[in-house]
Design a protein around this motif. Structure first.
Motif, PDB file in Angstrom:
ATOM      1  N   ASP A 644      17.844  14.223 -24.382  1.00  0.00           N
ATOM      2  CA  ASP A 644      18.130  14.270 -23.075  1.00  0.00           C
ATOM      3  C   ASP A 644      17.578  15.392 -22.312  1.00  0.00           C
ATOM      4  OD1 ASP A 644      19.480  11.825 -23.318  1.00  0.00           O
ATOM      5  OD2 ASP A 644      21.269  12.728 -23.598  1.00  0.00           O
ATOM      6  N   THR A 645      17.385  16.671 -23.198  1.00  0.00           N
ATOM      7  CA  THR A 645      16.918  17.581 -22.398  1.00  0.00           C
ATOM      8  C   THR A 645      15.521  17.209 -21.664  1.00  0.00           C
ATOM      9  OG1 THR A 645      18.071  19.005 -23.631  1.00  0.00           O
ATOM     10  CG2 THR A 645      16.281  20.010 -22.787  1.00  0.00           C
ATOM     11  N   VAL A 646      14.513  16.693 -22.718  1.00  0.00           N
ATOM     12  CA  VAL A 646      13.254  16.405 -22.143  1.00  0.00           C
ATOM     13  C   VAL A 646      13.404  15.421 -21.009  1.00  0.00           C
ATOM     14  CG1 VAL A 646      11.079  15.230 -22.925  1.00  0.00           C
ATOM     15  CG2 VAL A 646      12.305  16.683 -24.329  1.00  0.00           C
ATOM     16  N   VAL A 647      14.228  14.363 -20.930  1.00  0.00           N
ATOM     17  CA  VAL A 647      14.692  13.644 -19.923  1.00  0.00           C
ATOM     18  C   VAL A 647      14.835  14.193 -18.460  1.00  0.00           C
ATOM     19  CG1 VAL A 647      16.050  11.480 -18.919  1.00  0.00           C
ATOM     20  CG2 VAL A 647      15.265  11.566 -21.255  1.00  0.00           C
ATOM     21  N   GLU A 648      15.754  15.402 -18.712  1.00  0.00           N
ATOM     22  CA  GLU A 648      15.887  16.052 -17.424  1.00  0.00           C
ATOM     23  C   GLU A 648      14.582  16.797 -17.031  1.00  0.00           C
ATOM     24  OE1 GLU A 648      18.417  15.716 -15.671  1.00  0.00           O
ATOM     25  OE2 GLU A 648      18.999  14.040 -17.041  1.00  0.00           O
ATOM     26  N   GLN A 649      13.618  17.162 -17.911  1.00  0.00           N
ATOM     27  CA  GLN A 649      12.515  17.984 -17.767  1.00  0.00           C
ATOM     28  C   GLN A 649      11.642  17.090 -16.967  1.00  0.00           C
ATOM     29  OE1 GLN A 649      11.378  19.503 -21.359  1.00  0.00           O
ATOM     30  NE2 GLN A 649      12.865  21.291 -21.112  1.00  0.00           N
ATOM     31  N   LEU A 650      11.591  15.836 -17.197  1.00  0.00           N
ATOM     32  CA  LEU A 650      10.941  14.487 -16.834  1.00  0.00           C
ATOM     33  C   LEU A 650      11.118  14.087 -15.163  1.00  0.00           C
ATOM     34  CD1 LEU A 650      10.281  12.357 -19.741  1.00  0.00           C
ATOM     35  CD2 LEU A 650       8.571  13.877 -18.967  1.00  0.00           C
ATOM     36  N   ARG A 651      12.620  14.286 -15.002  1.00  0.00           N
ATOM     37  CA  ARG A 651      13.117  13.971 -13.931  1.00  0.00           C
ATOM     38  C   ARG A 651      12.329  14.214 -12.643  1.00  0.00           C
ATOM     39  NH1 ARG A 651      17.044  10.351 -14.217  1.00  0.00           N
ATOM     40  NH2 ARG A 651      17.787  11.596 -15.961  1.00  0.00           N
ATOM     41  N   PRO A 652      11.934  15.440 -12.485  1.00  0.00           N
ATOM     42  CA  PRO A 652      11.396  15.933 -11.038  1.00  0.00           C
ATOM     43  C   PRO A 652       9.765  15.692 -11.053  1.00  0.00           C
ATOM     44  CG  PRO A 652      11.875  17.702 -12.665  1.00  0.00           C
ATOM     45  CD  PRO A 652      12.324  16.646 -13.297  1.00  0.00           C
ATOM     46  N   LEU A 653       9.407  15.000 -12.205  1.00  0.00           N
ATOM     47  CA  LEU A 653       7.828  14.871 -12.353  1.00  0.00           C
ATOM     48  C   LEU A 653       7.789  13.106 -11.988  1.00  0.00           C
ATOM     49  CD1 LEU A 653       6.964  16.600 -15.761  1.00  0.00           C
ATOM     50  CD2 LEU A 653       6.682  17.232 -13.360  1.00  0.00           C
ATOM     51  N   ALA A 654       8.719  12.331 -11.974  1.00  0.00           N
ATOM     52  CA  ALA A 654       8.609  11.298 -11.131  1.00  0.00           C
ATOM     53  C   ALA A 654       8.872  11.111  -9.706  1.00  0.00           C
ATOM     54  CB  ALA A 654       9.700  10.315 -11.956  1.00  0.00           C
ATOM     55  N   SER A 655       7.966  10.691  -8.755  1.00  0.00           N
ATOM     56  CA  SER A 655       8.134  10.854  -7.446  1.00  0.00           C
ATOM     57  C   SER A 655       9.416  10.298  -6.838  1.00  0.00           C
ATOM     58  CB  SER A 655       7.088  10.077  -6.804  1.00  0.00           C
ATOM     59  OG  SER A 655       7.024   8.665  -6.933  1.00  0.00           O
TER      60      SER A 655
END
Length: 756
Positions: A644-655
């Motif tokens: 889930d840590t990676v998911v949170e790191q990905l969130r700002p990279l999705a427009s």
């Protein structure tokens, strides 16, 4: 045309979802991959096919050869289905419609008018021996050139025969019981025969028949005369209506038939230079007044009910005001049954429009729905194909059940030498290959569906290199734009490449680090790609191996995509995609199963798959996503592989800030969850979830085909995979790998799941 109701055939075999076919594609031999069909997976019972079938036409309905050699058919109707259904007219009359309402239903927009034709000339094609022969009767007269002669009573028969190449050169002969004598000869045709009672007998090859009106012998060639019947329209219809519709049917239906038949005849439909219409189903069935029996009596072909229908509609025809503003006779086509859907006619005749027909489903109509069998032997005989291997339905008319009537179909197979061959034909031609009622289990229209043939195809070779080559040989045709080559020893470099291969529609092949396997070389040589892409650095695929690919391409172009690690290589591959994508996929780079399922759907969506560590997003992956700016990101795999840590790191990279996760309890369930993004799939790929090499090539092919890849254990089909197969309901599953990685027991379980 009316044909007696059919008797439904009781099926002699029970099939859940069609016949089962097992095929093996192998590159063990130097020749291209062969496909061997067998009802028993352990025994090859049919000849080897030397050439693999090409990819199906996109969007086609695909039906491989059934194991039992017979396609199971469900269809509707009897005849072309355009205009009026005769069974439907009867059903409508029983429902209370008048004949005017019935005609409006089947020929919308037409109007009733008066017939411009009160008599007509009917070609008696039943008299097909080239000579007109008549039995002598009292008052039988012959008219030649305007002069009428009552023929002598002594002869027992009279005939007219052609006697020369000069037009109208004929001979009128008499028969005294032992020999023929010329009575008149020369340019005497046409010869018209009449009697004072208004009927003339004629000796047909099959019977002695009585016709109202007069009969003509018309010169057709140096050796042939044709027979025609000049008859009043009402007398003609008294024979036609009961020949086309049973006289016991409802009166309003019979009147509908009378108007349709009168209109059809008044248009001189099916006419030629010597007759207005004919007496066969090519025009309308016409049998004259009746059959003369040996005792002189007549078995009538006319009936009181149909005589009444003809009289009640005397002179009535249907007309239509066409787009040019001129009102003309309508083309009142009709057939026995339309299966519940009126077929579309020509755009030039808007009143022959397609629409549902609930009246056709009348209780006595056994051809409203029917079952049939279409043996491949019938197709082989009809289309001159040594062995039929597949049917593809390429076009339907889009009206009614099953997508409508079949307009175009491709019959595919192999010649006696094993070469691929195909015939493009029509649904009518398939029907004619085994027609009803000639065959009790035959087809009676082009309005039908073919039961899916549940098929597994094993794509396998002696090792991982040969299996990848088997996939390429079976699923890709020569002339591909690109082939991808990756090491067969480890999976990381190929994970991103599998998705890219799906987008560019090229296969993924495997190599050793320092030498190109012969099977890989042979596969590339057959494919004749424009270029090659090597996945991974020189530690994975040495430079001499990469250089050896150049002469196998048509351009000599060999590119390498290989960075310092697997994450950077996947990021480099994402550089081929533009920014602003709708979605991007992310999966673990530390194991292969999730990334392979993700690679297939990424190939379908024409987007990249990027790799991550379980607990932290690599910087190169983050940078690639910033450039791509996808609307959303989908993580493939559970929290054990992508936290889930990676998911949170990905969130700002999705427009949109939207990050979804496709995951299951294990790798098999995760692949099944990805497959849930496919509403249905005519084809699926199944590969081992325990070893990576076979699945790499399978994921690339699945991405190209726009279908999912599912994973299995070697000796047990996981329940999540079984459920996915049952839901997707594919007709074909490509099993990637030999029996060491996926056993025949699992193959059988896959077939069972597909058949549910």
């Amino acid at each position: 045309m009316h044909t007696p109701p059919a008797v439904r055939r009781r099926r002699s075999r029970l099939l859940r979802a069609g016949a089962v076919v097992v095929a093996l594609v192998s590159v063990a031999a130097a020749a291209p991959a062969s496909a061997v069909t067998s009802a028993d997976p352990a025994v090859a019972t049919t000849p080897t096919v030397a050439t693999a079938l090409p990819d199906p036409v996109p969007g086609a309905e695909v039906y491989p050869r059934p194991a039992d050699g017979t396609y199971d058919i469900t269809g509707g109707g009897f005849g072309h289905g355009i205009g009026m259904s005769q069974y439907g007219a009867h059903g409508a009359a029983l429902a209370g419609l008048t004949h005017g309402q019935i005609l409006d239903f089947y020929y919308p927009g037409t109007q009733q008018g008066a017939s411009p034709l009160t008599s007509l000339r009917v070609g008696v094609l039943a008299d097909n021996d080239g000579v007109l022969t008549l039995p002598a009767r009292p008052s039988l007269a012959a008219t030649i050139g305007g002069t009428t002669e009552t023929l002598p009573a002594a002869p027992t028969q009279w005939r007219v025969r052609a006697t020369g190449a000069t037009t109208n050169t004929c001979s009128l002969d008499s028969y005294d019981g032992s020999s023929w004598t010329v009575h008149r000869s020369g340019t005497i045709c046409p010869v018209r025969f009449s009697t004072t009672v208004g009927t003339v007998d004629v000796l047909l090859p099959s019977e002695r028949r009585v016709y109202r009106g007069t009969l003509l012998a018309i010169w057709r060639s140096a050796s042939t005369v044709g027979t025609a019947n000049d008859v009043e329209m009402q007398s003609y219809l008294r024979s036609v209506v009961p020949a086309e519709m049973p006289p016991s049917w409802a009166d309003e239906a019979l009147q509908s038939q009378a108007v349709a038949a009168r209109t059809y005849a008044a248009r001189r439909s099916g006419g030629t230079s010597w007759y207005d219409t004919c007496d066969t189903t090519a025009c309308q069935v016409y049998r004259g007044l009746g059959r003369r029996n040996s005792d002189g009596s007549i078995t009538s072909y006319e009936y009181a009910t149909t005589d009444g229908a003809v009289a009640a509609t005397d002179g009535v025809v249907l007309t239509y005001r066409f787009s040019d503003g001129v009102t003309r006779l309508a083309t009142t086509m009709f057939s026995s049954s339309n299966g519940g859907q009126v077929a579309p006619g020509s755009p030039d005749h808007p009143y022959l429009e397609a629409h549902p027909d609930g009246y056709d489903d009348v209780s006595i109509n056994s051809r409203h729905r029917w079952s049939a069998s279409l043996p491949v032997t019938a197709l082989e005989s009809s289309f001159g194909i040594n062995r039929v291997e597949r049917l593809q339905v390429l076009a339907r008319d889009g009206q009614g059940a099953w997508g409508g009537r079949i307009l175009k179909v491709r019959v595919e197979g192999v010649t006696s030498a094993g070469a691929y061959t195909a015939v493009d034909t029509s649904g009518d031609a398939l029907r004619a290959a085994r027609p009803w009622p000639t065959y009790s289990s035959g087809l009676s229209s082009n309005y039908f569906s073919i039961a899916p043939t549940v098929t597994t195809v094993r794509l396998a070779g002696a090792d991982r290199y040969a299996t990848a080559a088997a996939v390429a040989d079976a699923r890709y045709s020569p002339g591909v734009d690109v082939v991808y080559v990756a090491t067969g020893l480890t999976f990381p470099d190929a994970l991103g490449g599998a998705a890219r291969a799906g987008v560019t529609r090229g296969p993924l092949l495997l190599t050793r680090t320092s030498s190109l396997p012969t099977v890989t070389r042979d596969a590339i040589d057959r494919l004749q790609p424009a270029r090659a892409v090597v996945l991974g650095g020189t530690a994975s695929v040495e430079e001499p191996v990469a250089a050896s690919l150049a002469p196998l391409t048509t351009s000599g172009d060999v590119q390498r995509v290989g960075e310092q690690d697997r994450y950077a290589t996947a990021a480099a591959l994402s550089g081929y995609y533009p920014s602003g994508l709708a979605v991007a996929y992310v999966a673990s780079g530390e194991n292969f199963p999730d990334a392979l399922a993700g690679a297939a759907i990424a190939g379908r969506d024409r987007v990249p798959i990027l790799l991550t560590r379980a607990g932290a997003l690599p910087g190169v992956t983050a940078d690639a996503l910033r450039r791509l700016a996808p609307g959303r990101i989908v993580v493939v795999g559970g929290t054990a592989t992508v936290s889930d840590t990676v998911v949170e790191q990905l969130r700002p990279l999705a427009s949109s800030g939207n990050v979804a996760r496709y995951a299951g309890a294990d790798r098999y369930a995760t692949a099944a969850r990805v497959a849930a993004e496919y509403p249905t799939a005519a084809t699926v790929y199944v590969a081992s979830g325990q070893t990576f090499p076979d699945a790499l090539a399978g994921a690339a092919a699945a991405g190209r085909d726009g279908v999912p890849i599912l994973l299995t254990r070697s000796d047990t089909l996981p329940s999540s995979t079984r459920d996915a197969l049952s839901r997707l309901n594919p007709a074909r599953a490509y099993i990637v790998g030999g029996t060491a990685t996926i056993t025949d027991g699992v193959r059988a379980a896959i077939l069972d799941a597909m058949s549910r």
